[in-house]
Structure formats: structure tokens, C-alpha cells
Design an enzyme around this catalytic site. Structure first.
Site, PDB file in Angstrom:
ATOM      1  N   GLY A  87     -69.955  53.989  -0.035  1.00 21.27           N
ATOM      2  CA  GLY A  87     -68.750  54.402  -0.744  1.00 21.27           C
ATOM      3  C   GLY A  87     -68.762  55.904  -0.968  1.00 21.27           C
ATOM      4  N   ARG A  88     -68.017  56.358  -1.960  1.00 17.68           N
ATOM      5  CA  ARG A  88     -67.960  57.798  -2.220  1.00 17.68           C
ATOM      6  C   ARG A  88     -69.105  58.308  -3.079  1.00 17.68           C
ATOM      7  NH1 ARG A  88     -63.538  59.798  -4.899  1.00 17.68           N
ATOM      8  NH2 ARG A  88     -62.748  57.783  -5.508  1.00 17.68           N
ATOM      9  N   GLU A  91     -71.911  60.935  -1.842  1.00 15.53           N
ATOM     10  CA  GLU A  91     -71.618  62.359  -1.613  1.00 15.53           C
ATOM     11  C   GLU A  91     -72.010  63.213  -2.806  1.00 15.53           C
ATOM     12  OE1 GLU A  91     -66.877  62.780  -2.750  1.00 15.53           O
ATOM     13  OE2 GLU A  91     -67.420  62.174  -0.723  1.00 15.53           O
ATOM     14  N   CYS A 117     -73.417  52.127   5.010  1.00 10.35           N
ATOM     15  CA  CYS A 117     -72.199  52.939   5.040  1.00 10.35           C
ATOM     16  C   CYS A 117     -72.493  54.415   4.762  1.00 10.35           C
ATOM     17  CB  CYS A 117     -71.195  52.333   4.058  1.00 10.35           C
ATOM     18  SG  CYS A 117     -69.518  52.957   4.195  1.00 10.35           S
ATOM     19  N   HIS A 118     -71.900  54.966   3.701  1.00  8.36           N
ATOM     20  CA  HIS A 118     -72.124  56.361   3.323  1.00  8.36           C
ATOM     21  C   HIS A 118     -73.427  56.552   2.556  1.00  8.36           C
ATOM     22  CE1 HIS A 118     -67.875  56.625   4.367  1.00  8.36           C
ATOM     23  NE2 HIS A 118     -67.977  57.933   4.353  1.00  8.36           N
ATOM     24  N   TYR A 137     -71.608  54.508   8.490  1.00 13.26           N
ATOM     25  CA  TYR A 137     -70.185  54.604   8.742  1.00 13.26           C
ATOM     26  C   TYR A 137     -70.002  55.737   9.743  1.00 13.26           C
ATOM     27  CZ  TYR A 137     -65.195  54.757   8.061  1.00 13.26           C
ATOM     28  OH  TYR A 137     -63.837  54.717   8.281  1.00 13.26           O
TER      29      TYR A 137
END
Length: 193
Positions: A87-88, A91, A117-118, A137
């Protein structure tokens, strides 16, 4: 009983937080779900990412996921493995020095590391992918290459396993992702007749 660290944060992908957490608990493991600057009982807001024909995923509000352990109390040596949600959240989580140190400690001890994923952004920031094959991802693939890893393009429901690392591009890979992770932990699930 195996002890697992689950790393998540605000706007982590909902399924990539809740499903591994629940699957590992179901298997009888002790799972500490944590986020920097948060304590047990506090929540992170998750996001639901879906593929609806656009050029990238869409994002919708998820759930408030309750953390069950204080991040400040985490010591990597106390855990048998780590799961990193996508997800975010990754980051900004990768900017936290303690997170980088935790991931490096798992790598130094060759303990199982599972990232989806992320979540792989945390692995690349910690420089633990050098010389390893992994997936993520697709938008994160350039980071894998820049960090010295070999990006392997697989379908969203698949995984790549290399040494102590299990990676998957997205939440559809959870069945294989968790199966490979628990096998790395030395756990075999057998069916009772």
C-alpha cells in the site's frame, strides 16, 4: 510458538495487513502488528486497492486496523520472521531509521522476510535485495533494480522465493505468500482426516 512481526502503517493496503495477520494467528503464531509512533490499541487507517480497468489501481477507504504491540518495544532478535504490508505506507515507513535497522537485522540473521506489493520499497531502502530475485507491484520494479535486486515479473497471484525472502506483487498472492513464509519458518500444515 513462532513470534512474527507485522509491519504496517496508515494507508497500508487493507488485505495486505489484515489477511496475513489473521492467517498467522489462525496457525497459532504470536503476531505483533506495529507502526512507528503508535502503541498497542491505537489504529492505522487502511486503504483498499483494486484493479478496475484503469491504468493503475484505485484506492478506497479501508478499515481502522488495531495495532496490538508498541513499536518502541520492538527488538528484531525477539522474532522468528517479519511480514511487511504494501500500500502507500511503505513510502513513508522506509524513512524511519529504526524500520531500516529492523529489516537489516532480519537479513543479517537470515530470518524469513515476507513483503508484498509496495512493501518491497522498505526492502530496497534497507538494501537487503542485492543479488536476490524478487517481485513487487510493477511500479516498484525500478527501485528493485536500482537496489541491486533482480525483478521477476509474475502474475498478481504468484510469489518469488529467494533465500530468506518471499515476495508477491499484490494481495491475490496471499495463499502462496503465506504458505511459502510458514515453510521458511519450518512449519508444515497437514490436513486431519
Amino acid at each position: 510458538m513462532r513470534k512474527i512481526l507485522l509491519l504496517t502503517g496508515d494507508f497500508a493496503e487493507d488485505y495486505e495487513t489484515m489477511v496475513p495477520f489473521q492467517m498467522l494467528l489462525m496457525l497459532g503464531m504470536e503476531v505483533h502488528a506495529v507502526c512507528p509512533d503508535k502503541k498497542a490499541g491505537q489504529t492505522v487507517k487502511t486503504a483498499i486497492h483494486d484493479f478496475e480497468g484503469d491504468q493503475t489501481y484505485t484506492e478506497k477507504p479501508g478499515h481502522n486496523f488495531a495495532l496490538n504491540y508498541d513499536f518502541d518495544q520492538v527488538d528484531a532478535k525477539d522474532y522468528d520472521g517479519i511480514v511487511i504490508a504494501g500500500g502507500r505506507a511503505p513510502e513513508y515507513l522506509r524513512l524511519n531509521a529504526k524500520i531500516i535497522d529492523i529489516v537489516k537485522a532480519f537479513e543479517e540473521e537470515k530470518k524469513p522476510i515476507a513483503a508484498v506489493c509496495h512493501g518491497i520499497q522498505i526492502l530496497t531502502a534497507a538494501f537487503v535485495v542485492q543479488g536476490k530475485k524478487l517481485t513487487c507491484y510493477p511500479a516498484v520494479a525500478p527501485e528493485v533494480t536500482l537496489a541491486g535486486g533482480e525483478y521477476i515479473d509474475v502474475p498478481a497471484d504468484d510469489v518469488v522465493v529467494d533465500q530468506n525472502l518471499v515476495t508477491s506483487p499484490a494481495w491475490p498472492g496471499h495463499p502462496k505468500f503465506i504458505r511459502e513464509f510458514i515453510e521458511m519458518l519450518g512449519i508444515t500444515v497437514i490436513e486431519k482426516n
